[in-house]
Scaffold this active site. Sequence first.
Site, PDB file in Angstrom:
ATOM      1  N   HIS A   1       0.825  -1.220   0.000  1.00  0.00           N
ATOM      2  CA  HIS A   1       0.000   0.000   0.000  1.00  0.00           C
ATOM      3  C   HIS A   1       0.858   1.268   0.000  1.00  0.00           C
ATOM      4  O   HIS A   1       0.374   2.352  -0.333  1.00  0.00           O
ATOM      5  CB  HIS A   1      -0.930  -0.001   1.219  1.00  0.00           C
ATOM      6  CG  HIS A   1      -2.262   0.619   0.946  1.00  0.00           C
ATOM      7  ND1 HIS A   1      -2.416   1.755   0.188  1.00  0.00           N
ATOM      8  CD2 HIS A   1      -3.519   0.264   1.324  1.00  0.00           C
ATOM      9  CE1 HIS A   1      -3.687   2.086   0.124  1.00  0.00           C
ATOM     10  NE2 HIS A   1      -4.378   1.186   0.796  1.00  0.00           N
ATOM     11  N   SER A   2       2.117   1.153   0.375  1.00  0.00           N
ATOM     12  CA  SER A   2       2.978   2.344   0.372  1.00  0.00           C
ATOM     13  C   SER A   2       3.248   2.843  -1.042  1.00  0.00           C
ATOM     14  O   SER A   2       3.663   3.993  -1.231  1.00  0.00           O
ATOM     15  CB  SER A   2       4.313   2.024   1.064  1.00  0.00           C
ATOM     16  OG  SER A   2       4.989   0.973   0.397  1.00  0.00           O
TER      17      SER A   2
END
Length: 512
Positions: A160-161
């Site tokens: 998700h980063s």
Amino acid sequence: MEIKIEGDTSETRTVRKYEEVEQEIPLSPAARVFHAPKFNCYVITVVGFKRKIEPHVIIDGLKHTLIRHPRFSSKLVNNGKKKRQTQSWVRTNVVVEDHVIVPDIKTQNKENANAEAFLESYVSDLTTVPLDMSKPLWELHLLDLKTSEAENVGVMKFHHSLGDGMSLMALVLACMRKTSNPDELPSLPHKNQPSSRSSRLTAGSSSDSRFLWLVMVLWSAIMLALNTFCDALKVIATTTFLKDTETPIKGDFRLSKSKRMCLVHRTVSLDDIKLIKNTMKMTVNDVVLGVSQAALTQYLERRYGETKKKVGEEDVESKRNSNNMPKRIRLRSAILVNLRPNTGIQDLADMMAKKSKCRWGNWIGYIVFPFSIGLCDDPLEHLRKAKRIIDRKKNSLEAVLTYITGKFIIKLFGVEVAANIIKRALSNTTMSFSNLIGPIEEISFYGHPITYMAPSVYGHPHALTMHFQSYMNQMTISFTVDPTVISDPHRLLDDWEKSLQSIKAAVQERGS
């Protein structure tokens, strides 16, 4: 700008050092939170294809598109000691073949039901395996597996980063083309821009109209400030003490550090949703929220009833009332809101093809949406209740406030504190909810026509995440669940589909 190194006059070393500094980009505050041990989140998407996958074709396509994006060609590097550690993206040479996994599957001759069970088990296993941090944080699994919906299946897994769900989906779509015209990018539906009441008033030239317009603007500003203030207090209360009711779908993430998650999906008719939307004068999101509220009510009613039967508490009175749920249930969802100015698919396609720049990153806030759980004689009441709440939330800056507050906490107290606060706030709610708009025409992934897309996210402290993705004339519902809390997610999908049909029938009866 040149970086000088004392005692070394080598031009080669100077240039190499320059390139290393140029390629090193610090992680954004949101990206750092997604790497915190207690909030390690991933985006995972199951994609169905109409024909058998040719891995070499897809690998070649990725080499000319996806890895040209800086985040998909950079690895995460930790610098400094643990207490003062900084994290950066550093560009690296990407071997696409290392990111594309083609497992040997021996289930081609089995029935579809077994194939779909295998797919669910495969994706569930992926949720237990972290990505290799020595490489860019993405994978693509290509499965030679025939299911009832697709000839073959692909599974995309991103950390998700790398970006929020909206930007990642837009990037994936930028790698695709219309099946009808391989040179054209996917088309998304245009949002209706109805003229507002205030804009109609400004069309008049009378002083009365201008005065009325001014009063309306002032009143809207007052209500916006009041709603934002009230929502801010509720977010603070949720973070500190206000917890949801302990229902059969609420998990307790204090008991374990990591969990195996289960991903299931169901495809329904988008035309049915649009029929309800147009008749009730709502948005697609209003309808999806209302149907979800009805489905959760039905599911919880059954789960509470099953619990009563097990402990022998069912009596004549409860059978007569046929309501097994507690009288008051607090069940709230964190609805993710994209705050980024629109970055079109064309912009991302140009970035990969021409190395141009465009906006990127995790620009997301969230609102706390209270579902009204309770049996209704009129199924349309679920729609009305959901619309009233979401309309009131639209007249609030709650999403912006959560985003800004999150950045402020990270800057003031650090990533670990921020991750703990966000996890605590989400843990006091029950579920997550997200809805993405997809293409209106059939699209292909490097020559492979797509039948459905089922994206979701895991790693956050919720036992249930509902995600909705439109594509052509269908809507794919994806549920990510903790199987130790929700052991029968397909029954919840059944409840969602039945609730949709019940509400559609009520709408048609009302119309006739």
